[in-house]
Design an enzyme around this catalytic site. Structure first.
Site, PDB file in Angstrom:
ATOM      1  N   SER A  37       0.834  -1.202   0.000  1.00 21.03           N
ATOM      2  CA  SER A  37       0.000   0.000   0.000  1.00 21.03           C
ATOM      3  C   SER A  37       0.874   1.259   0.000  1.00 21.03           C
ATOM      4  CB  SER A  37      -0.965  -0.044   1.193  1.00 21.03           C
ATOM      5  OG  SER A  37      -2.030   0.856   1.025  1.00 21.03           O
ATOM      6  N   HIS A  58      -7.166  -6.029  -0.086  1.00 25.98           N
ATOM      7  CA  HIS A  58      -6.007  -5.148  -0.005  1.00 25.98           C
ATOM      8  C   HIS A  58      -4.899  -5.714   0.890  1.00 25.98           C
ATOM      9  CE1 HIS A  58      -4.069  -1.367  -0.877  1.00 25.98           C
ATOM     10  NE2 HIS A  58      -3.930  -1.059   0.395  1.00 25.98           N
ATOM     11  N   ASP A  64      -9.671  -5.941  -4.467  1.00 20.29           N
ATOM     12  CA  ASP A  64      -9.213  -4.854  -3.596  1.00 20.29           C
ATOM     13  C   ASP A  64     -10.226  -3.714  -3.595  1.00 20.29           C
ATOM     14  OD1 ASP A  64      -7.751  -2.787  -2.323  1.00 20.29           O
ATOM     15  OD2 ASP A  64      -5.861  -3.627  -3.033  1.00 20.29           O
TER      16      ASP A  64
END
Length: 356
Positions: A180, A335, A307
């Protein structure tokens, strides 16, 4: 600084009614409620300890990291059923596999709000394969004691990673994995320590281009940076309401929908009591990335196809606008593939490590 989990809905497990009564708290004192919440916190964290029987090494005054040593052996197998279904070949690679690698060292960089704790399944699998994983707590994350409201730059946020790379022996190289917004830390490292990085892997990460902010990657879902800074209900004003916001924290229901829509319940419970507020400064900072340094690094991208935090379309746009050397995809992953698809993630990490 960490969140405390409180159960507000009746559980469907066998002990559901008992748990619901315990947390209802109508006739219990605040002290009793706090004790119950702290007990649940400890139980959730113990899951990680059971799965990853490793010691925590504290190096430096603030930098914490979870790693492995070549001499340590596990006395008990990993109990997670997903991990136990792996074949012996997946769990322990051949000596030829290890000898042909440029490096066995993999450094795992968490994303916004997370910490080194989120990698416990990945660490266990990599160790079983003969790799040497290290998971870092970035500044103000995990068990690092820095107040997130006082982390204002990407350099400060990335300091544990910077210190790690600076302390590497001159001829050593590592594989970096950034999840991320941790991808921005990987990009920063590529720009400043390119000679020490064998490969850079962006795991549904913010693989930004020169001049971009990490936040820009999320703008389609969260709105423009300017609008978010003015109107978001998740903002934290650590220096008072009259001053600019210093961080933000999604509500638990939002986090479940954004990050954990395919993750096991026990991992969601661990995350709910372990995630911390996100410093705004680092993700609002534009990166300066050069063709001579960042541009010569070997980059790989892993897309997550279920996601909700960083949609597959946005991930596809990232690799199209800033093409990496290779792109891999994990079907059925939210995610957080280290929770929802640990085996698939592990297989891809080993595959990338073997690319000459």
């Amino acid at each position: 600084m960490g969140n405390r989990f409180s159960c507000k809905t009746k559980s469907t497990h066998n002990n559901g009614s008992k748990s619901s009564r315990r947390f209802a708290g109508g006739n219990r004192s605040q002290r009793k409620l706090q004790t119950d919440e702290e007990l649940l916190h400890m139980q959730a964290l113990s899951l990680a300890i059971q799965h990853h029987q490793a010691s925590q090494r504290f190096e430096g005054s603030m930098s914490r990291r979870i790693g492995s040593t070549s001499s340590r052996r596990k006395s008990n197998p990993v109990s997670d059923p997903v991990l136990n279904n792996s074949t012996p070949k997946q769990q322990k690679q051949s000596p030829e596999f290890l000898e042909n690698l440029e490096t066995k060292k993999i450094v795992l960089i968490h994303g916004e709000g997370f910490g080194a704790w989120c990698w416990y399944k990945t660490i266990a699998l990599l160790e079983e394969s003969g790799m040497i994983p290290t998971a870092l707590d970035l500044t103000g994350s995990g068990i690092d004691l820095k107040d997130t409201n006082h982390v204002t730059t990407l350099e400060e946020y990335s300091k544990p990673l910077i210190d790690y790379l600076q302390n590497l022996p001159e001829d050593d190289k590592v594989i970096l994995v950034g999840h991320s917004s941790g991808g921005a830390c990987v990009s920063y490292a590529l720009e400043h320590f390119q000679q020490k990085i064998s490969k850079a892997i962006f795991l549904c990460g913010t693989m930004v281009s020169d001049g971009q902010k990490p936040y820009d990657v999320f703008a389609e879902q969260l709105g423009s940076a300017e609008l978010f800074m003015k109107e978001s209900k998740f903002l934290i004003h650590g220096n008072g309401k009259d001053n600019p916001p210093t961080g933000f924290m999604f509500e638990k229901q939002q986090m479940r929908g954004l990050y954990f829509n395919q993750s096991p319940a026990k991992d969601i419970a661990l995350a709910m009591v372990s995630m911390r507020p996100i410093s705004l400064g680092p993700i609002m900072q534009s990166l300066s990335l050069s063709k001579e340094k960042y541009g010569t690094g070997r980059r790989f991208y892993i897309q997550t196809l279920e996601d909700h935090a960083l949609s597959p379309d946005i991930q596809e746009k990232l690799v199209r606008e800033n093409p990496p050397e290779g792109v891999f995809k994990i079907k059925g992953s939210d995610h957080c593939p280290f929770f929802s698809k640990p085996q698939s993630l592990h297989k891809i990490l080993l595959e990338i490590a073997q690319i000459a």
